[in-house]
Design a protein around this motif. Structure first.
Motif, PDB file in Angstrom:
ATOM      1  N   GLY A  53      23.983  52.185   5.975  1.00  0.00           N
ATOM      2  CA  GLY A  53      24.830  51.559   4.969  1.00  0.00           C
ATOM      3  C   GLY A  53      24.965  50.059   5.180  1.00  0.00           C
ATOM      4  N   GLU A  54      25.299  49.366   4.107  1.00  0.00           N
ATOM      5  CA  GLU A  54      25.549  47.934   4.221  1.00  0.00           C
ATOM      6  C   GLU A  54      27.003  47.714   4.626  1.00  0.00           C
ATOM      7  OE1 GLU A  54      24.435  45.659   0.770  1.00  0.00           O
ATOM      8  OE2 GLU A  54      22.424  45.430   1.619  1.00  0.00           O
ATOM      9  N   ALA A  55      27.225  46.713   5.461  1.00  0.00           N
ATOM     10  CA  ALA A  55      28.587  46.422   5.892  1.00  0.00           C
ATOM     11  C   ALA A  55      28.657  44.982   6.391  1.00  0.00           C
ATOM     12  CB  ALA A  55      29.006  47.382   7.000  1.00  0.00           C
ATOM     13  N   TYR A  56      29.875  44.507   6.526  1.00  0.00           N
ATOM     14  CA  TYR A  56      30.111  43.178   7.076  1.00  0.00           C
ATOM     15  C   TYR A  56      30.784  43.313   8.442  1.00  0.00           C
ATOM     16  CZ  TYR A  56      29.689  41.649   2.197  1.00  0.00           C
ATOM     17  OH  TYR A  56      29.250  41.420   0.924  1.00  0.00           O
ATOM     18  N   ALA A  57      30.383  42.461   9.357  1.00  0.00           N
ATOM     19  CA  ALA A  57      31.139  42.285  10.598  1.00  0.00           C
ATOM     20  C   ALA A  57      32.093  41.130  10.327  1.00  0.00           C
ATOM     21  CB  ALA A  57      30.196  41.946  11.743  1.00  0.00           C
ATOM     22  N   VAL A  58      33.388  41.378  10.487  1.00  0.00           N
ATOM     23  CA  VAL A  58      34.410  40.383  10.163  1.00  0.00           C
ATOM     24  C   VAL A  58      35.157  40.004  11.444  1.00  0.00           C
ATOM     25  CG1 VAL A  58      36.489  39.922   8.812  1.00  0.00           C
ATOM     26  CG2 VAL A  58      34.660  41.321   7.836  1.00  0.00           C
ATOM     27  N   ILE A  59      35.283  38.708  11.705  1.00  0.00           N
ATOM     28  CA  ILE A  59      35.893  38.260  12.964  1.00  0.00           C
ATOM     29  C   ILE A  59      36.795  37.060  12.709  1.00  0.00           C
ATOM     30  CG2 ILE A  59      35.448  37.458  15.331  1.00  0.00           C
ATOM     31  CD1 ILE A  59      32.381  38.481  14.367  1.00  0.00           C
ATOM     32  N   LYS A  60      38.037  37.144  13.178  1.00  0.00           N
ATOM     33  CA  LYS A  60      38.983  36.031  13.078  1.00  0.00           C
ATOM     34  C   LYS A  60      38.523  34.903  14.014  1.00  0.00           C
ATOM     35  CE  LYS A  60      44.067  35.570  13.011  1.00  0.00           C
ATOM     36  NZ  LYS A  60      44.193  34.191  13.409  1.00  0.00           N
TER      37      LYS A  60
END
Lengths: 69, 69, 69, 69, 69, 69
Positions: A53-60
């Motif tokens: 699946g497509e996804a984003y890695a999100v990081i503050k």
């Protein structure tokens, strides 16, 4: 939804490993560059995360460190 | 030194902005992919971070979230 | 966008204070219950955060502690 | 003890799930508003956290993100 | 108050530097061992943190990394 | 490698407990002062962390809170 976290890298999920409560998910964000995330099993289920699946890695930004050789 | 943080991406520093106590540093880890870090000014000084230098963006897996469209 | 972060509380922005690089934003998520966030100035600008606007406070489960009296 | 973390929300524990090393604890901080925490099993034992007990969800401001629709 | 954060080290405050919104506080937790914290100015004011005072450095286990030479 | 994280305390590993995906590692950084880390099993394996080995507890300044009695 737009989020204040300054880092979001799109990629393909290459690994999902659920543990007892905590899962490890890996997203390939560019060829050979894999981001590893440790999230709750609950999030894996809610977002229906699965290999391929497509996804984003999100990081503050405040969670990013800088290192030099 | 080897660190437990599962994510370390090498790149070139493209932005260093020191604030009163906290700095914003941006590292281009692949063409067009820039990681933003919020670290102490003290770290910028100690590591002598400057635009053009090579550096790694280092992120603990438990600080990575996953998002889907 | 759906995110793995298990906590997202909708409310109204009651305070935005930009610093040199880092801003403090407060969101009232229920009457008398205000969440304080420390985010980059850049995020405040990109998301056009301003007092009176609606916003969510988003928190990864691994960043929540539990305390007892 | 007073702590620098800017966010502490009192509520009732509605869920405690111990994993192999990591537990998920949910605290209802206002009607219908549940905060999910991922903490060590060790902390669950030391604090004797159990469903029905009163507890605070404590969050450092730098761990709060802001999102808008 | 007892908190789930597994790490709390008592010491003496040796440095307080307020920035625009974010402060740097240093606590000597044993001879020669100084812990650096980045917290909001607001927390410094609320807790009346000042050089010479006693304080604890508190750290959630999931925010500790391990490194080896 | 030099890292921006302001806190690195050398010590001896006194406890390694692998869970399903997440491990708890304890490092004694001075007599009686033990730091608890929650990291991935993968990191334990890659760094070959074992009781008796030397290691550093590494903590980003923005992950340190301050508490007072």
């Amino acid at each position: 939804m737009q989020i204040s976290a300054r880092n979001a890298f799109k990629g393909k999920i290459v690994h999902v490993e659920k543990g007892a409560t905590t899962a490890v998910v890996k997203i390939e964000v560019s060829p050979g560059q894999v981001v590893t995330a440790s999230i709750t099993n609950e999030a894996v289920d809610t977002l229906k995360l699965a290999v391929g699946g497509e996804a984003y890695a999100v990081i503050k930004a405040s969670d990013v460190m800088v290192a030099v050789d």
